[in-house]
Motif scaffolding. Structure first.
Motif, PDB file in Angstrom:
ATOM      1  N   LYS A 238       5.697 -43.210  25.697  1.00 22.51           N
ATOM      2  CA  LYS A 238       5.209 -42.431  26.839  1.00 22.51           C
ATOM      3  C   LYS A 238       6.314 -42.261  27.887  1.00 22.51           C
ATOM      4  N   ILE A 239       7.078 -43.338  28.114  1.00 25.81           N
ATOM      5  CA  ILE A 239       8.159 -43.267  29.099  1.00 25.81           C
ATOM      6  C   ILE A 239       9.205 -42.251  28.669  1.00 25.81           C
ATOM      7  N   ASN A 240       9.581 -42.289  27.391  1.00 25.98           N
ATOM      8  CA  ASN A 240      10.594 -41.355  26.892  1.00 25.98           C
ATOM      9  C   ASN A 240      10.139 -39.913  27.032  1.00 25.98           C
ATOM     10  N   GLN A 241       8.859 -39.681  26.791  1.00 25.27           N
ATOM     11  CA  GLN A 241       8.337 -38.328  26.944  1.00 25.27           C
ATOM     12  C   GLN A 241       8.470 -37.864  28.388  1.00 25.27           C
ATOM     13  N   LYS A 242       8.163 -38.756  29.341  1.00 25.68           N
ATOM     14  CA  LYS A 242       8.287 -38.410  30.757  1.00 25.68           C
ATOM     15  C   LYS A 242       9.738 -38.186  31.149  1.00 25.68           C
ATOM     16  N   ILE A 243      10.635 -39.006  30.624  1.00 22.27           N
ATOM     17  CA  ILE A 243      12.056 -38.843  30.951  1.00 22.27           C
ATOM     18  C   ILE A 243      12.527 -37.467  30.517  1.00 22.27           C
ATOM     19  N   ARG A 244      12.161 -37.059  29.329  1.00 23.78           N
ATOM     20  CA  ARG A 244      12.594 -35.746  28.816  1.00 23.78           C
ATOM     21  C   ARG A 244      12.016 -34.614  29.666  1.00 23.78           C
ATOM     22  N   GLN A 245      10.799 -34.797  30.168  1.00 23.85           N
ATOM     23  CA  GLN A 245      10.196 -33.764  31.014  1.00 23.85           C
ATOM     24  C   GLN A 245      10.942 -33.623  32.337  1.00 23.85           C
ATOM     25  N   HIS A 246      11.434 -34.733  32.865  1.00 25.36           N
ATOM     26  CA  HIS A 246      12.020 -34.742  34.201  1.00 25.36           C
ATOM     27  C   HIS A 246      13.513 -34.514  34.218  1.00 25.36           C
ATOM     28  N   LYS A 247      14.184 -34.706  33.120  1.00 30.27           N
ATOM     29  CA  LYS A 247      15.639 -34.789  33.154  1.00 30.27           C
ATOM     30  C   LYS A 247      16.299 -33.566  33.767  1.00 30.27           C
ATOM     31  N   THR A 248      15.765 -32.393  33.493  1.00 31.89           N
ATOM     32  CA  THR A 248      16.424 -31.180  33.975  1.00 31.89           C
ATOM     33  C   THR A 248      16.041 -30.811  35.405  1.00 31.89           C
ATOM     34  N   ARG A 249      14.986 -31.424  35.948  1.00 33.33           N
ATOM     35  CA  ARG A 249      14.540 -30.994  37.275  1.00 33.33           C
ATOM     36  C   ARG A 249      14.467 -32.118  38.303  1.00 33.33           C
ATOM     37  N   PHE A 250      14.676 -33.359  37.885  1.00 34.76           N
ATOM     38  CA  PHE A 250      14.563 -34.458  38.839  1.00 34.76           C
ATOM     39  C   PHE A 250      15.869 -35.212  39.013  1.00 34.76           C
TER      40      PHE A 250
END
Length: 256
Positions: A238-250
């Motif tokens: 779950k954490i990895n999925q969130k990291i991938r979602q945020h990487k380009t915008r956070f």
């Protein structure tokens, strides 16, 4: 007379209030409290630190991720050896620690990258090292921080006994030793060095005398490490999925 008595009894029973049913529960059972995720880290500015804004940029990133997963995050800042040891023992409920360079261990799981580090040497401007190979450190006084991972080849040479560094408890201590001429160089992350040069009062005074060496640099990824348990296997997905979602915008450019 018997008929009259029966009629009166019937009227009495109709007028009497019916026996009340057991009262329904007026309050629903309280929902289970959301478990707090406990992690350990160290003071390693600007990435992490108890006294930094938002406890450092990597801590802020992880707090955002866990918040979106519905978990409050508690981070205990400790000297690095203790931060790792507390997770290893598990006695106080710490699930993991950060930031760690990439490692391979059956005891731990690690996330995809939560940041990046450029690791190298701090040196004096009036004594640039111009090294091309880690073996050349054999003739120099150089320092490392206890239990930190360094450049891969350097660590291999230290483990083999071919290089003998001076060991300090912090990057700050090593930088001051280089500034005072007690060391020729010390291993450090470039951004940690720049932070110390700008914010540490003792180091600021000699900031113009120091620089990040162009010798022996190495780029490493930073990770959150969790103990290897079935529950954490699912959590890290779950954490990895969130990291991938945020990487380009956070993430800030330094963490991408």
């Amino acid at each position: 007379m018997k008929w009259l008595w029966c009629c009166l009894l019937s009227l009495f029973l109709q007028a009497a209030p019916a026996a009340s049913a057991p009262a329904a529960a007026t309050t629903a059972s309280a929902p289970a409290a959301t478990p707090v995720i406990k992690l350990t880290s160290l003071d390693w500015p600007p990435y992490t630190g108890a006294d930094l804004p938002e406890q450092g940029e990597v801590t802020l990133f992880l707090r955002t991720l866990f918040g979106e997963l519905g978990y409050p995050l508690q981070v205990d800042f400790l000297p690095w050896p203790l931060a790792v040891a507390k997770v290893h023992s598990g006695k106080e409920g710490h699930l993991g620690y950060f930031p760690e360079y990439q490692l391979t261990s059956p005891d731990y799981l690690q996330t995809v990258a939560i940041g990046y580090s450029e690791i190298g040497l701090v040196e004096r401007r009036d004594n640039p090292l111009l090294l091309t190979d880690a073996h050349q450190l054999a003739g120099l006084r150089f320092g490392v921080v206890q239990d930190y991972l360094n450049m891969v080849k350097l660590d291999a040479l230290i483990a083999a006994g071919e290089l003998k560094p001076q060991i300090s408890q912090s990057d700050r201590a090593n930088v001051l030793k280089v500034l005072r001429g007690e060391l020729d160089a010390a291993v450090i992350d470039n951004r940690v060095l720049q932070y110390l040069l700008q914010h540490d009062k003792d180091i600021q005074q000699g900031a113009l005398k120091l620089q990040f060496s162009q010798s022996l640099k190495e780029h490493k990824s930073l990770h959150l490490v969790l103990k290897n348990t079935p529950q954490n296997v699912e959590l890290i997905k779950k954490i990895n999925q969130k990291i991938r979602q945020h990487k380009t915008r956070f993430l800030t450019p330094s963490l991408k």
